[in-house]
Design an enzyme around this catalytic site. Structure first.
Site, PDB file in Angstrom:
ATOM      1  N   ASP A   1       0.869  -1.176   0.000  1.00  0.00           N
ATOM      2  CA  ASP A   1       0.000   0.000   0.000  1.00  0.00           C
ATOM      3  C   ASP A   1       0.904   1.222   0.000  1.00  0.00           C
ATOM      4  O   ASP A   1       1.707   1.403   0.927  1.00  0.00           O
ATOM      5  CB  ASP A   1      -0.914   0.006   1.225  1.00  0.00           C
ATOM      6  CG  ASP A   1      -1.981   1.068   1.124  1.00  0.00           C
ATOM      7  OD1 ASP A   1      -3.114   0.723   0.736  1.00  0.00           O
ATOM      8  OD2 ASP A   1      -1.682   2.240   1.409  1.00  0.00           O
TER       9      ASP A   1
ATOM     10  N   HIS B   1      -3.891  13.869 -10.522  1.00  0.00           N
ATOM     11  CA  HIS B   1      -4.080  12.431 -10.780  1.00  0.00           C
ATOM     12  C   HIS B   1      -3.106  11.900 -11.825  1.00  0.00           C
ATOM     13  O   HIS B   1      -2.725  10.726 -11.771  1.00  0.00           O
ATOM     14  CB  HIS B   1      -5.521  12.164 -11.211  1.00  0.00           C
ATOM     15  CG  HIS B   1      -6.501  12.286 -10.090  1.00  0.00           C
ATOM     16  ND1 HIS B   1      -6.704  11.293  -9.166  1.00  0.00           N
ATOM     17  CD2 HIS B   1      -7.331  13.304  -9.726  1.00  0.00           C
ATOM     18  CE1 HIS B   1      -7.619  11.660  -8.295  1.00  0.00           C
ATOM     19  NE2 HIS B   1      -8.028  12.891  -8.613  1.00  0.00           N
TER      20      HIS B   1
ATOM     21  N   ASP C   1      -0.880   8.667 -11.343  1.00  0.00           N
ATOM     22  CA  ASP C   1      -0.790   7.535 -12.274  1.00  0.00           C
ATOM     23  C   ASP C   1       0.661   7.236 -12.630  1.00  0.00           C
ATOM     24  O   ASP C   1       1.062   6.059 -12.713  1.00  0.00           O
ATOM     25  CB  ASP C   1      -1.588   7.840 -13.548  1.00  0.00           C
ATOM     26  CG  ASP C   1      -3.087   7.854 -13.307  1.00  0.00           C
ATOM     27  OD1 ASP C   1      -3.517   7.361 -12.241  1.00  0.00           O
ATOM     28  OD2 ASP C   1      -3.823   8.363 -14.166  1.00  0.00           O
TER      29      ASP C   1
ATOM     30  N   ASN D   1      -2.232  12.537  -5.049  1.00  0.00           N
ATOM     31  CA  ASN D   1      -3.242  12.915  -6.043  1.00  0.00           C
ATOM     32  C   ASN D   1      -3.773  14.321  -5.783  1.00  0.00           C
ATOM     33  O   ASN D   1      -3.963  15.115  -6.717  1.00  0.00           O
ATOM     34  CB  ASN D   1      -4.388  11.908  -6.025  1.00  0.00           C
ATOM     35  CG  ASN D   1      -4.058  10.638  -6.787  1.00  0.00           C
ATOM     36  OD1 ASN D   1      -3.269  10.658  -7.717  1.00  0.00           O
ATOM     37  ND2 ASN D   1      -4.657   9.533  -6.381  1.00  0.00           N
TER      38      ASN D   1
ATOM     39  N   GLU E   1      -4.135   2.164  -4.926  1.00  0.00           N
ATOM     40  CA  GLU E   1      -2.702   2.060  -4.661  1.00  0.00           C
ATOM     41  C   GLU E   1      -2.338   0.740  -3.993  1.00  0.00           C
ATOM     42  O   GLU E   1      -1.250   0.613  -3.413  1.00  0.00           O
ATOM     43  CB  GLU E   1      -2.242   3.232  -3.788  1.00  0.00           C
ATOM     44  CG  GLU E   1      -2.790   3.228  -2.367  1.00  0.00           C
ATOM     45  CD  GLU E   1      -4.162   3.871  -2.244  1.00  0.00           C
ATOM     46  OE1 GLU E   1      -4.542   4.221  -1.117  1.00  0.00           O
ATOM     47  OE2 GLU E   1      -4.835   4.035  -3.281  1.00  0.00           O
TER      48      GLU E   1
END
Length: 328
Positions: free
Chosen positions: A206, A219, A223, A214, A249
């Site tokens: 995680d 975002h 990514d 983000n 994630e």
């Protein structure tokens, strides 16, 4: 009809129609015994006889060989009629030759025109065979084209099928296994490990505080961070390891290693994640990951491994993040 004058020489065709109408009028005059009309019609008929000969010559020059034979037959008839007319007018002496010449010429005309009709039939048959041959070749060509098209479309469908199967098993962002394909592959690996007595370990990852990345950097940067993390992990894993993105994630890795090697690998991946460099317009992005690790127990199932790894993952996050916790 034989010379097809209506289509190829329409002006002469009009004269031939007048000639036929005059013949019908001659028959009528003969039946009604109208001598003057009959003589007039005979005169007109004699003047129009050469039209057939001329029409045949024109059609021959246009490329119809049987028209030349037709012209020969009609020429013989005209020669016989002409000799009879000269004899009847007293311009030539009556003898055996010019007496029998008209019926001989008429008979010869019939024979020659029959030969011309035979040539016409042969030509039509030849044209029919050529058309059938071209049609057969066309069908063969179309069949070959159809086979090629079917093969091409089949190949396209096969490619599309493989692409669809790959997309159904692949995470579109990172290119690794998605949740569905992970469970299929991991279940098979765990069952094989149980049967063969092999060591299997499962890691759950995680990315720490990923939501803030983000929110702060956007975002797209998030990514890019997921892609870089994926590329980093792939540098350390083996071909038979199952690496997947479960969502967001969260990532998972199933590996067939000794427990010590698996724990060593987990620590290497944690350190490697902190060394990922990602710069954007708003600054430098720092990454770290918390890892929960669970080893295969006797007759373990993939769901059980996931639960155990998930529990220690949350323990790692709750006690400071950026660390590896191993399930007891």
């Amino acid at each position: 009809m034989f010379l097809e004058t209506r289509r190829h020489v329409p002006k002469i065709d009009c004269l031939l129609q007048i000639m036929m109408a005059n013949s019908a009028l001659l028959i009528l005059a003969a039946l009604l015994k109208i001598k003057l009309m009959a003589v007039l019609c005979i005169t007109v008929a004699m003047l129009l006889y050469p039209i057939n000969f001329i029409a045949a010559l024109i059609r021959w020059r246009q490329g119809t060989p049987q028209a030349a034979v037709f012209a020969l037959g009609w020429g013989l008839l005209m020669a016989g009629l002409f000799s009879q007319a000269l004899r009847d007018l007293g311009w030539i002496e009556h003898n055996l030759i010019n007496y029998y010449w008209p019926p001989v010429a008429s008979f010869s005309e019939v024979v020659v025109i029959m030969f011309a009709m035979g040539m016409q039939v042969f030509q039509l048959r030849k044209q029919k065979e050529e058309v059938e041959y071209r049609y057969a070749r066309h069908l063969e060509h179309e069949a070959v084209n159809l086979e090629r098209e079917v093969a091409f479309r089949t190949a396209e469908l096969e490619v599309a099928k493989r692409r669809a199967e790959r997309d159904a098993q692949t995470d579109p962002l990172t290119g690794i296994c998605n949740r569905r394909s992970f469970f299929l592959k991991a279940t098979a690996s765990v069952e094989k490990a149980n049967n063969d007595g092999l060591n299997v370990s499962l890691m759950m990852f995680d990315l720490d505080k990923f939501k803030s990345i983000n929110d702060r950097f956007g975002h797209k940067t998030g990514d890019d961070a997921l892609k870089l993390f994926t590329q980093t992990v792939k540098q350390y894993i083996r071909a038979n390891d199952v690496f997947a993105r479960l969502g967001g994630e969260e990532f998972v890795l199933l590996t067939c290693r000794d427990t010590q090697d698996a724990e060593k690998l987990a620590e290497q991946l944690r350190i490697a994640t902190t060394q990922i460099e990602l710069r954007c317009e708003k600054g430098e992005v720092k990454l770290s990951t918390s890892i929960g690790l669970a080893h295969l127990a006797t007759s373990s199932h993939i769901d059980e491994l996931l639960v155990r790894a998930d529990n220690v993952l949350y323990a790692a996050k709750d006690t400071g993040r950026n660390q590896v916790f191993v399930a007891s």
